[in-house]
Design an enzyme around this catalytic site. Structure first.
Site, short mmCIF file in Angstrom:
data_model
loop_
_atom_site.label_atom_id
_atom_site.label_comp_id
_atom_site.label_asym_id
_atom_site.label_seq_id
_atom_site.Cartn_x
_atom_site.Cartn_y
_atom_site.Cartn_z
N HIS A 70 3.43 7.26 7.94
CA HIS A 70 3.05 5.94 7.43
C HIS A 70 4.00 4.96 8.09
O HIS A 70 5.18 4.90 7.76
CB HIS A 70 3.17 5.92 5.91
N LEU B 51 -6.83 8.30 0.71
CA LEU B 51 -7.95 7.75 1.45
C LEU B 51 -8.24 8.58 2.70
O LEU B 51 -9.41 8.80 3.05
CB LEU B 51 -7.68 6.29 1.82
N MET B 52 -7.22 9.08 3.35
CA MET B 52 -7.42 9.96 4.51
C MET B 52 -8.14 11.24 4.10
O MET B 52 -9.11 11.66 4.74
CB MET B 52 -6.07 10.30 5.17
N GLU B 53 -7.69 11.88 3.03
CA GLU B 53 -8.32 13.11 2.56
C GLU B 53 -9.77 12.86 2.16
O GLU B 53 -10.67 13.62 2.50
CB GLU B 53 -7.56 13.71 1.38
N THR C 47 2.09 5.14 0.27
CA THR C 47 1.82 6.29 1.12
C THR C 47 0.88 7.28 0.42
O THR C 47 -0.08 7.75 1.06
CB THR C 47 3.14 6.98 1.53
N PHE D 150 0.84 -1.20 0.00
CA PHE D 150 0.00 0.00 0.00
C PHE D 150 0.87 1.24 0.00
O PHE D 150 1.73 1.42 0.86
CB PHE D 150 -0.93 -0.03 1.23
N GLY E 106 -8.14 20.18 0.57
CA GLY E 106 -7.05 19.89 1.49
C GLY E 106 -5.97 20.94 1.37
O GLY E 106 -5.62 21.37 0.26
#
Length: 129
Positions: free
Chosen positions: A67, A39-41, A33, A31, A60
């Site tokens: 990570h 995905l976080m945003e 970074t 996966f 953002g």
């Protein structure tokens, strides 16, 4: 109404298309970074979308993310977000990412509330002066 405490959750499964090798941030099929950050945003953005006025969105503006562990192909990744602070148009989130074996990343993310039409018009006007 936007108030601290709004929570969000996002999920994905690690596939070839979101690995470090595929996105160019490394050479291994784990996966990436940049994929974790995206995905976080996305999780933060979606968590507050229903609380905005019609025609508004968020963009953002700042990330302070670590990570901390690799996630292999086929494993699920889950991101949880919590809105910690609303300061005018600035939104501050705490984000955590985990896979099936435990935590893989964490940090803070800031977004700003914008009027979509005005924002895109300003962006499109760049270089046309």
């Amino acid at each position: 109404m936007l108030e601290a405490g709004i929570k969000g959750r996002g999920e994905t499964v690690v596939t070839h298309d979101n690995t470090a090798k595929f996105v160019g941030s490394g050479e291994l099929e784990v996966f990436a970074t940049p994929s974790m950050i995206a995905l976080m945003e996305q999780t933060c953005q979606k968590s507050v979308a229903d609380a905005l006025e019609p025609g508004q969105g968020t963009v953002g503006t700042h990330l302070d993310i670590s990570h901390d562990a690799a996630t292999p192909l086929g494993m699920k990744v889950t991101v949880d977000s919590e809105l910690l602070e609303v300061d005018g148009r600035k939104l501050v989130f705490e984000v955590t990412a985990s896979d099936d074996c435990g935590p893989i990343g964490k940090g803070r993310h800031e977004r700003f509330i914008i009027w979509n039409d005005k924002f895109i018009a300003k962006a499109n006007a760049k270089g046309k002066k």
